[in-house]
Design a protein around this motif. Structure first.
Motif, mmCIF file in Angstrom:
data_model
loop_
_atom_site.group_PDB
_atom_site.id
_atom_site.type_symbol
_atom_site.label_atom_id
_atom_site.label_comp_id
_atom_site.label_asym_id
_atom_site.label_seq_id
_atom_site.Cartn_x
_atom_site.Cartn_y
_atom_site.Cartn_z
ATOM 1 N N THR A 111 0.791 -1.232 0.000
ATOM 2 C CA THR A 111 0.000 0.000 0.000
ATOM 3 C C THR A 111 0.822 1.281 0.000
ATOM 4 O O THR A 111 0.299 2.346 -0.350
ATOM 5 C CB THR A 111 -0.922 0.042 1.228
ATOM 6 O OG1 THR A 111 -0.112 0.043 2.425
ATOM 7 C CG2 THR A 111 -1.853 -1.159 1.257
ATOM 8 N N PHE A 112 2.102 1.203 0.373
ATOM 9 C CA PHE A 112 2.880 2.436 0.503
ATOM 10 C C PHE A 112 4.114 2.449 -0.392
ATOM 11 O O PHE A 112 4.188 3.224 -1.337
ATOM 12 C CB PHE A 112 3.279 2.656 1.959
ATOM 13 C CG PHE A 112 4.071 3.915 2.183
ATOM 14 C CD1 PHE A 112 3.452 5.151 2.083
ATOM 15 C CD2 PHE A 112 5.420 3.869 2.480
ATOM 16 C CE1 PHE A 112 4.175 6.329 2.273
ATOM 17 C CE2 PHE A 112 6.151 5.031 2.678
ATOM 18 C CZ PHE A 112 5.528 6.266 2.570
ATOM 19 N N SER A 113 5.078 1.585 -0.108
ATOM 20 C CA SER A 113 6.318 1.627 -0.885
ATOM 21 C C SER A 113 6.176 0.968 -2.250
ATOM 22 O O SER A 113 6.930 1.266 -3.170
ATOM 23 C CB SER A 113 7.457 0.958 -0.111
ATOM 24 O OG SER A 113 7.207 -0.430 0.049
ATOM 25 N N ARG A 114 5.206 0.043 -2.372
ATOM 26 C CA ARG A 114 5.001 -0.735 -3.601
ATOM 27 C C ARG A 114 6.300 -1.423 -4.015
ATOM 28 O O ARG A 114 6.633 -1.533 -5.182
ATOM 29 C CB ARG A 114 4.479 0.154 -4.734
ATOM 30 C CG ARG A 114 3.150 0.811 -4.419
ATOM 31 C CD ARG A 114 2.641 1.617 -5.577
ATOM 32 N NE ARG A 114 3.522 2.724 -5.877
ATOM 33 C CZ ARG A 114 3.717 3.217 -7.096
ATOM 34 N NH1 ARG A 114 3.091 2.696 -8.128
ATOM 35 N NH2 ARG A 114 4.527 4.226 -7.282
ATOM 36 N N SER A 115 7.038 -1.883 -3.029
ATOM 37 C CA SER A 115 8.345 -2.482 -3.253
ATOM 38 C C SER A 115 8.716 -3.344 -2.059
ATOM 39 O O SER A 115 8.273 -3.083 -0.934
ATOM 40 C CB SER A 115 9.394 -1.383 -3.447
ATOM 41 O OG SER A 115 10.702 -1.904 -3.386
ATOM 42 N N THR A 116 9.552 -4.346 -2.303
ATOM 43 C CA THR A 116 10.058 -5.154 -1.193
ATOM 44 C C THR A 116 11.296 -4.527 -0.558
ATOM 45 O O THR A 116 11.855 -5.075 0.388
ATOM 46 C CB THR A 116 10.407 -6.571 -1.679
ATOM 47 O OG1 THR A 116 11.375 -6.483 -2.746
ATOM 48 C CG2 THR A 116 9.163 -7.290 -2.191
ATOM 49 N N SER A 117 11.703 -3.357 -1.056
ATOM 50 C CA SER A 117 12.906 -2.715 -0.521
ATOM 51 C C SER A 117 12.666 -2.068 0.841
ATOM 52 O O SER A 117 13.607 -1.849 1.601
ATOM 53 C CB SER A 117 13.429 -1.666 -1.506
ATOM 54 O OG SER A 117 12.477 -0.620 -1.679
ATOM 55 N N TRP A 118 11.382 -1.749 1.146
ATOM 56 C CA TRP A 118 11.040 -1.177 2.454
ATOM 57 C C TRP A 118 9.565 -1.379 2.721
ATOM 58 O O TRP A 118 8.746 -1.148 1.830
ATOM 59 C CB TRP A 118 11.342 0.318 2.519
ATOM 60 C CG TRP A 118 11.183 0.849 3.917
ATOM 61 C CD1 TRP A 118 12.145 0.929 4.880
ATOM 62 C CD2 TRP A 118 9.974 1.336 4.524
ATOM 63 N NE1 TRP A 118 11.613 1.434 6.043
ATOM 64 C CE2 TRP A 118 10.282 1.692 5.857
ATOM 65 C CE3 TRP A 118 8.657 1.494 4.081
ATOM 66 C CZ2 TRP A 118 9.335 2.200 6.737
ATOM 67 C CZ3 TRP A 118 7.698 1.995 4.959
ATOM 68 C CH2 TRP A 118 8.045 2.353 6.272
ATOM 69 N N PRO A 119 9.262 -1.784 3.957
ATOM 70 C CA PRO A 119 10.192 -2.356 4.941
ATOM 71 C C PRO A 119 10.483 -3.813 4.609
ATOM 72 O O PRO A 119 9.790 -4.418 3.800
ATOM 73 C CB PRO A 119 9.410 -2.229 6.252
ATOM 74 C CG PRO A 119 7.966 -2.322 5.828
ATOM 75 C CD PRO A 119 7.882 -1.680 4.467
ATOM 76 N N HIS A 120 11.492 -4.361 5.241
ATOM 77 C CA HIS A 120 11.808 -5.778 5.049
ATOM 78 C C HIS A 120 12.381 -6.333 6.349
ATOM 79 O O HIS A 120 12.790 -5.578 7.238
ATOM 80 C CB HIS A 120 12.785 -5.980 3.892
ATOM 81 C CG HIS A 120 14.071 -5.210 4.044
ATOM 82 N ND1 HIS A 120 15.124 -5.661 4.813
ATOM 83 C CD2 HIS A 120 14.463 -4.013 3.536
ATOM 84 C CE1 HIS A 120 16.109 -4.784 4.769
ATOM 85 N NE2 HIS A 120 15.737 -3.772 4.002
ATOM 86 N N LYS A 121 12.409 -7.642 6.464
ATOM 87 C CA LYS A 121 12.749 -8.283 7.730
ATOM 88 C C LYS A 121 14.198 -8.070 8.151
ATOM 89 O O LYS A 121 14.529 -8.233 9.329
ATOM 90 C CB LYS A 121 12.461 -9.780 7.638
ATOM 91 C CG LYS A 121 10.977 -10.108 7.493
ATOM 92 C CD LYS A 121 10.742 -11.608 7.407
ATOM 93 C CE LYS A 121 9.261 -11.930 7.274
ATOM 94 N NZ LYS A 121 9.013 -13.397 7.163
#
Length: 205
Positions: free
Chosen positions: A84-94
């Motif tokens: 819904t926000f970054s539209r990416s796995t770059s943020w946030p991540h584990k």
């Protein structure tokens, strides 16, 4: 100036193709700075808010003092925010470390202090939990002179707080900030249209 016209025309064309009414004419963008002068994001005499309180939440600038509550908030909602926000796995991540989190807070604080952009934590009234964040920054797309983005945690989203916060933020920005024309990507402007406008701007540079 050519880009400003093409970006606005692109927005109108895309909305017309989708069957939506054309948006009202955007306010005229702020005049460019004099040759050799630095463009200011906010006027020199404007004081950015540092505490805004309501019955349901309060806003304070993001910074090192909030690193733990901020980290806890976004790490509780990784998949939700990636969608819904970054539209990416770059943020946030584990794999975000404590050092990464602190560096982010220091960067946001520095940008706030230098008046380049303004990031806020949305806290519960007692300040013990972060419900989300609000970011006020320069827009990459004329004639918008500011871009506002926000997110809330998955739990708060499920409770309906996202819509509540968005409505409140639009009123707050209109009343308390010095902008003529504000973009809300992913909200007032859908992501596909916004991405196309940003791409058109880069192509025209």
């Amino acid at each position: 100036m050519r880009y400003r016209r093409s970006a606005c025309a692109l927005l109108a064309a895309m909305m017309a193709a989708s069957g939506c009414a054309s948006p009202p004419a955007a306010p005229e963008a702020a005049p460019p700075p004099a040759p050799g002068a630095e463009r200011l994001f906010v006027p020199a005499d404007f004081t950015p808010p540092t505490l805004v309180e309501t019955a349901e939440f309060k806003l304070v600038p993001l910074g090192p003092d909030l690193v733990k509550v901020d980290y806890d908030a976004y790490m509780s909602s990784i998949e939700h925010l990636q969608t819904t926000f970054s539209r990416s796995t770059s943020w946030p991540h584990k794999a975000i470390s404590d050092a990464d989190a602190m560096a982010d807070m220091e960067s946001e604080q520095a940008r706030f202090q230098s008046r380049k952009s303004f990031a806020y934590a949305v806290l519960t009234p007692d300040g013990k939990r972060e419900r989300g964040s609000v970011y006020v920054s320069p827009s990459p797309v004329p004639p918008y002179d500011a871009m506002v983005r926000l997110w809330v945690t998955k739990a708060d989203y499920d409770a309906g707080f996202d819509a509540e916060l968005y409505q409140w933020v639009t009123r707050w920005v209109q009343a308390d900030w010095p902008f003529r024309n504000v973009a809300y990507p992913g909200r007032a402007i859908d992501w596909a249209t916004w991405d196309a406008m940003v791409a058109a701007g880069k192509a025209g540079d």
